[in-house]
Motif scaffolding. Structure first.
Motif, PDB file in Angstrom:
ATOM      1  N   ALA A  24       0.711  -1.158   0.119  1.00  0.00           N
ATOM      2  CA  ALA A  24      -0.093  -0.015  -0.064  1.00  0.00           C
ATOM      3  C   ALA A  24       0.823   1.226   0.147  1.00  0.00           C
ATOM      4  O   ALA A  24       0.603   2.204  -0.603  1.00  0.00           O
ATOM      5  CB  ALA A  24      -1.025  -0.134   1.144  1.00  0.00           C
ATOM      6  N   TRP A  42      -0.467   1.560  -6.402  1.00  0.00           N
ATOM      7  CA  TRP A  42      -1.710   1.311  -6.699  1.00  0.00           C
ATOM      8  C   TRP A  42      -2.632   2.482  -5.908  1.00  0.00           C
ATOM      9  O   TRP A  42      -3.871   2.612  -6.564  1.00  0.00           O
ATOM     10  CB  TRP A  42      -2.369  -0.063  -6.153  1.00  0.00           C
ATOM     11  CG  TRP A  42      -2.311  -0.421  -4.754  1.00  0.00           C
ATOM     12  CD1 TRP A  42      -1.161  -1.077  -4.310  1.00  0.00           C
ATOM     13  CD2 TRP A  42      -3.403  -0.385  -3.894  1.00  0.00           C
ATOM     14  NE1 TRP A  42      -1.700  -1.329  -2.603  1.00  0.00           N
ATOM     15  CE2 TRP A  42      -2.677  -0.864  -2.678  1.00  0.00           C
ATOM     16  CE3 TRP A  42      -4.550   0.239  -3.742  1.00  0.00           C
ATOM     17  CZ2 TRP A  42      -3.798  -1.041  -1.415  1.00  0.00           C
ATOM     18  CZ3 TRP A  42      -5.583   0.088  -2.736  1.00  0.00           C
ATOM     19  CH2 TRP A  42      -4.844  -0.206  -1.530  1.00  0.00           C
ATOM     20  N   ILE A  90      -9.193   3.331   3.430  1.00  0.00           N
ATOM     21  CA  ILE A  90      -8.919   2.111   2.657  1.00  0.00           C
ATOM     22  C   ILE A  90      -7.848   1.309   3.813  1.00  0.00           C
ATOM     23  O   ILE A  90      -6.823   1.916   3.909  1.00  0.00           O
ATOM     24  CB  ILE A  90      -8.105   2.263   1.260  1.00  0.00           C
ATOM     25  CG1 ILE A  90      -9.289   2.988   0.478  1.00  0.00           C
ATOM     26  CG2 ILE A  90      -7.837   0.795   0.680  1.00  0.00           C
ATOM     27  CD1 ILE A  90      -8.322   3.293  -1.082  1.00  0.00           C
ATOM     28  N   ALA A  92      -5.515  -1.671   4.453  1.00  0.00           N
ATOM     29  CA  ALA A  92      -4.900  -2.607   3.771  1.00  0.00           C
ATOM     30  C   ALA A  92      -3.841  -3.276   4.679  1.00  0.00           C
ATOM     31  O   ALA A  92      -2.564  -2.957   4.446  1.00  0.00           O
ATOM     32  CB  ALA A  92      -4.252  -2.188   2.560  1.00  0.00           C
ATOM     33  N   VAL A 125     -13.007   0.804   3.090  1.00  0.00           N
ATOM     34  CA  VAL A 125     -12.602  -0.198   2.212  1.00  0.00           C
ATOM     35  C   VAL A 125     -11.609  -1.115   3.028  1.00  0.00           C
ATOM     36  O   VAL A 125     -10.505  -0.623   3.059  1.00  0.00           O
ATOM     37  CB  VAL A 125     -12.131   0.154   0.939  1.00  0.00           C
ATOM     38  CG1 VAL A 125     -11.885  -0.924  -0.111  1.00  0.00           C
ATOM     39  CG2 VAL A 125     -13.084   1.080   0.128  1.00  0.00           C
ATOM     40  N   CYS A 127      -9.337  -4.262   2.697  1.00  0.00           N
ATOM     41  CA  CYS A 127      -8.832  -5.087   1.577  1.00  0.00           C
ATOM     42  C   CYS A 127      -8.141  -6.336   2.028  1.00  0.00           C
ATOM     43  O   CYS A 127      -7.686  -6.555   3.356  1.00  0.00           O
ATOM     44  CB  CYS A 127      -7.360  -4.141   1.228  1.00  0.00           C
ATOM     45  SG  CYS A 127      -7.795  -2.832   0.602  1.00  0.00           S
ATOM     46  N   THR A 129      -5.852  -9.360   1.842  1.00  0.00           N
ATOM     47  CA  THR A 129      -4.362  -8.890   1.587  1.00  0.00           C
ATOM     48  C   THR A 129      -3.645  -9.736   0.335  1.00  0.00           C
ATOM     49  O   THR A 129      -4.176 -10.576  -0.368  1.00  0.00           O
ATOM     50  CB  THR A 129      -3.354  -9.401   2.887  1.00  0.00           C
ATOM     51  OG1 THR A 129      -2.102  -9.025   2.791  1.00  0.00           O
ATOM     52  CG2 THR A 129      -3.564 -10.835   3.039  1.00  0.00           C
ATOM     53  N   THR A 130      -2.713  -9.077  -0.034  1.00  0.00           N
ATOM     54  CA  THR A 130      -2.003  -9.790  -1.119  1.00  0.00           C
ATOM     55  C   THR A 130      -1.114 -11.098  -0.186  1.00  0.00           C
ATOM     56  O   THR A 130      -1.254 -11.136   0.843  1.00  0.00           O
ATOM     57  CB  THR A 130      -0.793  -9.001  -1.851  1.00  0.00           C
ATOM     58  OG1 THR A 130      -0.041  -8.219  -0.766  1.00  0.00           O
ATOM     59  CG2 THR A 130      -1.300  -8.051  -2.527  1.00  0.00           C
ATOM     60  N   ALA A 147      -9.490 -12.505   3.410  1.00  0.00           N
ATOM     61  CA  ALA A 147     -10.605 -11.922   2.662  1.00  0.00           C
ATOM     62  C   ALA A 147     -11.891 -12.384   2.807  1.00  0.00           C
ATOM     63  O   ALA A 147     -13.058 -11.818   3.022  1.00  0.00           O
ATOM     64  CB  ALA A 147     -10.036 -12.075   1.177  1.00  0.00           C
ATOM     65  N   GLU A 161     -12.367  -5.481  -0.421  1.00  0.00           N
ATOM     66  CA  GLU A 161     -11.691  -5.547  -1.671  1.00  0.00           C
ATOM     67  C   GLU A 161     -10.777  -6.915  -1.521  1.00  0.00           C
ATOM     68  O   GLU A 161      -9.986  -6.909  -0.699  1.00  0.00           O
ATOM     69  CB  GLU A 161     -11.098  -4.213  -2.083  1.00  0.00           C
ATOM     70  CG  GLU A 161     -10.242  -4.634  -3.559  1.00  0.00           C
ATOM     71  CD  GLU A 161     -10.952  -4.946  -4.408  1.00  0.00           C
ATOM     72  OE1 GLU A 161     -10.553  -5.809  -5.304  1.00  0.00           O
ATOM     73  OE2 GLU A 161     -12.316  -4.305  -4.494  1.00  0.00           O
ATOM     74  N   ASP A 162     -11.217  -7.943  -2.418  1.00  0.00           N
ATOM     75  CA  ASP A 162     -10.091  -9.219  -2.409  1.00  0.00           C
ATOM     76  C   ASP A 162      -9.047  -9.080  -3.415  1.00  0.00           C
ATOM     77  O   ASP A 162      -9.388  -9.321  -4.583  1.00  0.00           O
ATOM     78  CB  ASP A 162     -11.210 -10.244  -2.483  1.00  0.00           C
ATOM     79  CG  ASP A 162     -10.252 -11.548  -2.322  1.00  0.00           C
ATOM     80  OD1 ASP A 162      -8.919 -11.543  -2.133  1.00  0.00           O
ATOM     81  OD2 ASP A 162     -10.887 -12.672  -2.441  1.00  0.00           O
ATOM     82  N   PHE A 163      -7.682  -8.753  -2.948  1.00  0.00           N
ATOM     83  CA  PHE A 163      -6.695  -8.664  -3.807  1.00  0.00           C
ATOM     84  C   PHE A 163      -6.562 -10.264  -4.233  1.00  0.00           C
ATOM     85  O   PHE A 163      -5.580 -10.521  -5.081  1.00  0.00           O
ATOM     86  CB  PHE A 163      -5.502  -8.113  -3.260  1.00  0.00           C
ATOM     87  CG  PHE A 163      -5.740  -6.527  -3.109  1.00  0.00           C
ATOM     88  CD1 PHE A 163      -6.149  -5.963  -4.061  1.00  0.00           C
ATOM     89  CD2 PHE A 163      -5.173  -6.040  -1.937  1.00  0.00           C
ATOM     90  CE1 PHE A 163      -6.389  -4.612  -3.848  1.00  0.00           C
ATOM     91  CE2 PHE A 163      -5.327  -4.809  -1.763  1.00  0.00           C
ATOM     92  CZ  PHE A 163      -5.876  -3.996  -2.613  1.00  0.00           C
TER      93      PHE A 163
END
Length: 163
Positions: A24, A42, A90, A92, A125, A127, A129-130, A147, A161-163
Protein backbone atom coordinates in the motif's frame (compact mmCIF):
# COMPACT_ATOMS: atom_id res chain seq x y z
CA UNK A 1 -20.23 3.16 0.25
CA UNK A 2 -23.04 5.52 -0.64
CA UNK A 3 -21.60 8.81 0.67
CA UNK A 4 -18.48 8.35 -1.44
CA UNK A 5 -20.53 7.65 -4.56
CA UNK A 6 -22.76 10.66 -3.89
CA UNK A 7 -19.75 12.96 -3.45
CA UNK A 8 -18.23 11.69 -6.68
CA UNK A 9 -21.46 12.12 -8.63
CA UNK A 10 -21.83 15.64 -7.21
CA UNK A 11 -18.22 16.37 -8.16
CA UNK A 12 -17.34 17.25 -4.58
CA UNK A 13 -13.80 16.79 -3.32
CA UNK A 14 -13.20 13.33 -1.89
CA UNK A 15 -10.63 12.76 0.85
CA UNK A 16 -9.22 9.22 0.94
CA UNK A 17 -6.73 7.85 3.47
CA UNK A 18 -4.84 4.73 2.46
CA UNK A 19 -3.52 2.97 5.55
CA UNK A 20 -1.62 -0.26 5.08
CA UNK A 21 1.59 -2.23 4.75
CA UNK A 22 4.46 -1.98 2.26
CA UNK A 23 2.50 -2.73 -0.92
CA UNK A 24 0.00 0.00 0.00
CA UNK A 25 2.92 2.32 0.71
CA UNK A 26 4.16 1.67 -2.82
CA UNK A 27 6.85 -0.99 -2.43
CA UNK A 28 7.42 -2.96 -5.62
CA UNK A 29 5.47 -0.52 -7.79
CA UNK A 30 7.18 -0.30 -11.14
CA UNK A 31 7.32 3.51 -10.98
CA UNK A 32 9.26 3.44 -7.73
CA UNK A 33 11.54 0.64 -8.84
CA UNK A 34 12.10 2.37 -12.20
CA UNK A 35 11.05 -0.65 -14.25
CA UNK A 36 8.52 -0.98 -17.04
CA UNK A 37 5.68 -0.12 -17.22
CA UNK A 38 6.69 2.67 -14.74
CA UNK A 39 3.29 2.82 -13.03
CA UNK A 40 2.63 4.71 -9.81
CA UNK A 41 1.46 3.01 -6.62
CA UNK A 42 -1.93 1.28 -6.65
CA UNK A 43 -3.33 3.94 -4.32
CA UNK A 44 -2.31 6.67 -6.74
CA UNK A 45 -3.81 4.71 -9.65
CA UNK A 46 -7.07 4.34 -7.73
CA UNK A 47 -7.27 8.07 -6.95
CA UNK A 48 -6.33 9.08 -10.49
CA UNK A 49 -8.97 6.81 -12.01
CA UNK A 50 -11.63 8.33 -9.75
CA UNK A 51 -10.44 11.85 -10.68
CA UNK A 52 -10.62 11.10 -14.39
CA UNK A 53 -13.92 9.22 -14.35
CA UNK A 54 -15.83 11.63 -12.09
CA UNK A 55 -14.04 14.85 -13.08
CA UNK A 56 -13.51 15.85 -9.47
CA UNK A 57 -10.72 16.33 -6.98
CA UNK A 58 -9.60 13.24 -5.06
CA UNK A 59 -7.19 13.96 -2.23
CA UNK A 60 -5.25 10.76 -1.46
CA UNK A 61 -3.33 10.70 1.81
CA UNK A 62 -1.14 7.62 2.09
CA UNK A 63 -0.11 6.90 5.68
CA UNK A 64 0.98 3.32 4.98
CA UNK A 65 4.23 2.00 6.37
CA UNK A 66 6.18 -1.02 5.18
CA UNK A 67 6.59 -3.99 7.48
CA UNK A 68 3.65 -3.13 9.70
CA UNK A 69 0.86 -5.43 10.84
CA UNK A 70 -2.62 -5.04 12.28
CA UNK A 71 -1.32 -4.60 15.85
CA UNK A 72 0.59 -1.52 14.73
CA UNK A 73 -2.42 -0.42 12.69
CA UNK A 74 -4.70 -0.52 15.72
CA UNK A 75 -2.19 1.41 17.84
CA UNK A 76 -1.82 4.10 15.16
CA UNK A 77 -5.29 4.32 13.56
CA UNK A 78 -6.30 7.51 15.36
CA UNK A 79 -3.20 9.41 14.24
CA UNK A 80 -2.77 7.83 10.80
CA UNK A 81 -6.44 7.84 9.75
CA UNK A 82 -8.89 9.48 12.16
CA UNK A 83 -7.08 12.80 12.47
CA UNK A 84 -7.44 13.35 8.71
CA UNK A 85 -11.27 13.10 8.90
CA UNK A 86 -11.43 11.14 5.65
CA UNK A 87 -14.50 10.47 3.58
CA UNK A 88 -13.08 7.02 2.87
CA UNK A 89 -10.46 4.97 4.68
CA UNK A 90 -8.82 2.14 2.77
CA UNK A 91 -7.45 -0.33 5.33
CA UNK A 92 -4.90 -2.72 3.81
CA UNK A 93 -3.18 -4.99 6.32
CA UNK A 94 -2.69 -8.72 6.63
CA UNK A 95 0.45 -9.80 4.82
CA UNK A 96 2.56 -9.26 7.95
CA UNK A 97 -0.03 -10.83 10.26
CA UNK A 98 -0.24 -14.35 11.61
CA UNK A 99 -3.57 -14.09 13.45
CA UNK A 100 -6.35 -16.57 12.88
CA UNK A 101 -9.01 -14.91 10.74
CA UNK A 102 -11.40 -14.13 13.61
CA UNK A 103 -8.65 -12.24 15.48
CA UNK A 104 -7.71 -10.34 12.34
CA UNK A 105 -11.34 -9.30 11.75
CA UNK A 106 -11.67 -8.17 15.38
CA UNK A 107 -8.68 -5.87 14.88
CA UNK A 108 -10.23 -4.44 11.70
CA UNK A 109 -13.47 -3.77 13.63
CA UNK A 110 -11.45 -2.08 16.37
CA UNK A 111 -9.59 0.08 13.82
CA UNK A 112 -12.93 1.14 12.36
CA UNK A 113 -14.23 2.04 15.83
CA UNK A 114 -11.15 4.14 16.58
CA UNK A 115 -11.50 6.05 13.30
CA UNK A 116 -15.24 6.59 13.74
CA UNK A 117 -14.66 8.18 17.15
CA UNK A 118 -12.86 11.04 15.38
CA UNK A 119 -14.56 10.90 12.01
CA UNK A 120 -18.09 9.48 12.33
CA UNK A 121 -18.97 9.75 8.63
CA UNK A 122 -15.97 7.86 7.28
CA UNK A 123 -16.73 4.91 5.01
CA UNK A 124 -14.35 1.96 4.75
CA UNK A 125 -12.72 -0.28 2.19
CA UNK A 126 -11.13 -3.28 3.89
CA UNK A 127 -8.64 -5.06 1.67
CA UNK A 128 -8.02 -8.76 1.69
CA UNK A 129 -4.26 -8.95 1.58
CA UNK A 130 -1.82 -9.88 -1.12
CA UNK A 131 0.09 -13.04 -0.30
CA UNK A 132 3.68 -13.46 0.81
CA UNK A 133 6.08 -15.58 -1.20
CA UNK A 134 5.13 -19.17 -0.29
CA UNK A 135 8.82 -20.12 -0.28
CA UNK A 136 9.42 -17.93 2.77
CA UNK A 137 9.59 -20.22 5.76
CA UNK A 138 7.48 -19.41 8.82
CA UNK A 139 5.89 -16.37 7.17
CA UNK A 140 2.83 -17.70 5.40
CA UNK A 141 0.06 -18.34 7.95
CA UNK A 142 -3.63 -17.47 7.51
CA UNK A 143 -3.37 -14.63 4.99
CA UNK A 144 -5.38 -16.49 2.35
CA UNK A 145 -8.34 -16.69 4.77
CA UNK A 146 -8.58 -12.99 5.63
CA UNK A 147 -10.63 -11.76 2.65
CA UNK A 148 -13.33 -14.36 3.25
CA UNK A 149 -13.40 -13.56 6.97
CA UNK A 150 -13.65 -9.82 6.24
CA UNK A 151 -16.91 -10.42 4.35
CA UNK A 152 -18.63 -10.27 7.76
CA UNK A 153 -17.89 -6.52 7.70
CA UNK A 154 -19.50 -5.95 4.30
CA UNK A 155 -22.49 -3.66 4.46
CA UNK A 156 -23.59 -0.05 4.75
CA UNK A 157 -20.45 2.05 4.66
CA UNK A 158 -18.07 -0.92 4.28
CA UNK A 159 -16.72 -2.60 1.17
CA UNK A 160 -14.38 -5.58 1.03
CA UNK A 161 -11.78 -5.70 -1.74
CA UNK A 162 -10.22 -9.11 -2.29
CA UNK A 163 -6.79 -8.79 -3.86
Amino acid sequence: IPRMIQKLHNREELKVVLFGYSIAEGANSSGRSLTTPFLPTWGSLFAENLRRHYQTRVNLINTSKGGMNSNWALENAAQKVGEYLPDVAIIAFGINDSDVPSQFVQKMKAIKAVVLEQSPHTEFVFCGTTFPNPQLKNFYKHQDEYARALMDLQGQGNVIEDF
